[in-house]
Design a protein around this motif. Structure first.
Motif, short mmCIF file in Angstrom:
data_model
loop_
_atom_site.label_atom_id
_atom_site.label_comp_id
_atom_site.label_asym_id
_atom_site.label_seq_id
_atom_site.Cartn_x
_atom_site.Cartn_y
_atom_site.Cartn_z
N ILE A 109 89.35 50.03 47.92
CA ILE A 109 89.85 48.59 48.81
C ILE A 109 89.54 49.11 50.22
O ILE A 109 89.11 48.25 50.95
N SER A 110 89.82 50.30 50.47
CA SER A 110 89.39 50.88 52.01
C SER A 110 87.85 50.44 52.22
O SER A 110 87.55 49.87 53.29
N ASP A 111 86.97 50.89 51.40
CA ASP A 111 85.43 50.70 51.41
C ASP A 111 85.28 49.42 51.50
O ASP A 111 84.14 48.79 52.07
N ALA A 112 85.99 48.26 50.85
CA ALA A 112 85.69 46.93 50.69
C ALA A 112 86.31 46.35 51.95
O ALA A 112 86.40 45.05 52.14
N GLY A 113 87.08 47.05 52.83
CA GLY A 113 87.49 46.50 54.04
C GLY A 113 88.93 45.57 53.83
O GLY A 113 89.23 44.84 54.52
N ILE A 114 89.59 46.10 52.73
CA ILE A 114 90.92 45.49 52.55
C ILE A 114 91.95 46.42 52.81
O ILE A 114 92.21 47.60 52.50
N GLN A 115 92.90 45.73 53.54
CA GLN A 115 94.05 46.49 54.21
C GLN A 115 95.18 46.81 52.89
O GLN A 115 95.25 45.92 51.99
N LEU A 116 95.93 47.86 53.11
CA LEU A 116 96.92 48.09 52.14
C LEU A 116 98.31 48.27 52.98
O LEU A 116 98.39 48.85 54.05
N LEU A 117 99.33 47.53 52.44
CA LEU A 117 100.57 47.74 53.04
C LEU A 117 101.65 47.97 51.94
O LEU A 117 101.64 47.18 50.62
N MET A 118 102.37 48.94 52.06
CA MET A 118 103.44 49.42 51.14
C MET A 118 104.78 48.86 51.57
O MET A 118 105.14 49.20 52.74
N LEU A 119 105.51 48.16 50.78
CA LEU A 119 106.86 47.56 51.25
C LEU A 119 107.75 47.61 49.70
O LEU A 119 107.16 47.64 48.74
N GLU A 120 109.12 47.56 49.98
CA GLU A 120 109.97 47.47 48.78
C GLU A 120 110.17 46.06 48.49
O GLU A 120 110.40 45.05 49.15
N LEU A 121 109.69 45.82 47.25
CA LEU A 121 109.49 44.41 46.71
C LEU A 121 110.64 44.21 45.77
O LEU A 121 111.16 45.32 45.25
N ASP A 122 110.62 43.07 45.06
CA ASP A 122 111.61 43.09 43.79
C ASP A 122 111.04 43.84 42.72
O ASP A 122 110.06 44.24 42.80
N ASP A 123 112.11 44.17 41.81
CA ASP A 123 112.10 45.28 40.60
C ASP A 123 110.62 44.67 39.71
O ASP A 123 110.11 45.38 39.19
N ILE A 124 110.38 43.24 39.53
CA ILE A 124 109.39 42.81 38.70
C ILE A 124 107.88 42.62 39.38
O ILE A 124 107.09 42.34 38.68
N THR A 125 107.98 42.79 40.76
CA THR A 125 106.68 42.50 41.32
C THR A 125 105.95 44.01 41.79
O THR A 125 106.56 44.74 42.65
N GLY A 126 104.83 44.04 41.27
CA GLY A 126 104.19 45.27 41.62
C GLY A 126 103.40 45.23 42.98
O GLY A 126 103.07 46.05 43.51
N GLY A 127 103.14 44.06 43.08
CA GLY A 127 102.07 43.67 44.03
C GLY A 127 101.52 42.22 44.20
O GLY A 127 101.75 41.43 43.31
N PHE A 128 100.84 42.00 45.49
CA PHE A 128 100.49 40.76 45.70
C PHE A 128 99.23 40.66 46.74
O PHE A 128 99.20 41.65 47.37
N THR A 129 98.49 39.64 46.95
CA THR A 129 97.51 39.69 47.80
C THR A 129 97.77 38.61 48.98
O THR A 129 98.12 37.59 48.51
N VAL A 130 97.34 38.73 50.11
CA VAL A 130 97.49 37.96 51.20
C VAL A 130 96.32 37.85 51.82
O VAL A 130 95.65 38.81 52.23
N THR A 131 95.76 36.41 51.90
CA THR A 131 94.34 36.46 52.54
C THR A 131 94.47 35.20 53.76
O THR A 131 95.14 34.40 53.32
N ASN A 132 94.03 35.70 54.61
CA ASN A 132 94.01 34.90 56.04
C ASN A 132 92.89 35.16 56.90
O ASN A 132 92.46 36.17 56.96
N ASN A 133 92.01 34.11 57.12
CA ASN A 133 90.89 34.08 57.92
C ASN A 133 89.94 35.32 57.58
O ASN A 133 89.40 36.35 57.92
N ARG A 134 89.59 35.10 56.02
CA ARG A 134 88.84 35.81 55.04
C ARG A 134 89.04 37.49 55.15
O ARG A 134 88.45 38.44 54.96
N CYS A 135 90.42 37.89 55.71
CA CYS A 135 90.85 39.30 55.77
C CYS A 135 91.89 39.37 54.75
O CYS A 135 92.71 38.30 54.57
N SER A 136 91.73 40.27 53.74
CA SER A 136 92.81 40.34 52.74
C SER A 136 93.41 41.59 52.93
O SER A 136 93.09 42.63 53.24
N THR A 137 94.91 41.60 52.44
CA THR A 137 95.93 42.42 52.50
C THR A 137 96.59 42.49 51.12
O THR A 137 97.06 41.68 50.62
#
Length: 144
Positions: free
Chosen positions: A25-53
């Motif tokens: 994902i780093s090579d693909a130019g995608i940002q990574l953000l680590m947060l404490e989420l609810d117990d059943i959510t492993g992750g999600f993607t936010v895309t804005n102005n063709r930039c993804s996190t």
């Protein structure tokens, strides 16, 4: 075999070196953000102005986070940056939506390609998920 997934896998392999999910994902130019989420959510993607996190649940085990990272990456590549909440308790029934199945299949294909081929392909599907530290429910997404 799913031509759509296989074709995207080939594109990814030709464009990036597959060492680790985070390196990909780093090579693909995608940002990574680590947060404490609810117990059943492993992750999600936010895309804005063709930039993804990709946002990952920092309370989850690293083995699962590798898979979640690749699952979210698969959504970006397969589904024109569409985002859905990723992790719900997996069942082996056929009620998993098509987009989630596709993302799971491409994620597993990528994750397996990042492993030692001699070791990983000597295992059954269930042994592979155990080796990867994942639930055996994910074995259904291992396509030979």
């Amino acid at each position: 075999m799913n031509y759509f997934i296989d074709n995207e896998f080939k594109k990814i392999k030709s464009r990036y070196e597959l060492h680790t999910p985070r390196q990909l994902i780093s090579d693909a130019g995608i940002q990574l953000l680590m947060l404490e989420l609810d117990d059943i959510t492993g992750g999600f993607t936010v895309t804005n102005n063709r930039c993804s996190t990709i946002v990952l649940n920092n309370t989850w085990d690293d083995s699962y986070l590798d898979f979640v990272t690749l699952h979210e990456f698969a959504h970006i590549k397969l589904h024109d940056k569409a985002s859905t909440p990723f992790y719900r308790r997996m069942n082996t029934d056929m009620n998993i939506p098509k987009m989630e199945r596709e993302a799971n299949t491409l994620a597993m294909k990528l994750l397996l390609d990042m492993q030692d081929k001699e070791v990983i392909y000597s295992l059954t599907k269930y042994q592979m998920t155990d080796f990867l530290g994942l639930s055996e429910d994910l074995a259904e997404f291992i396509i030979n």
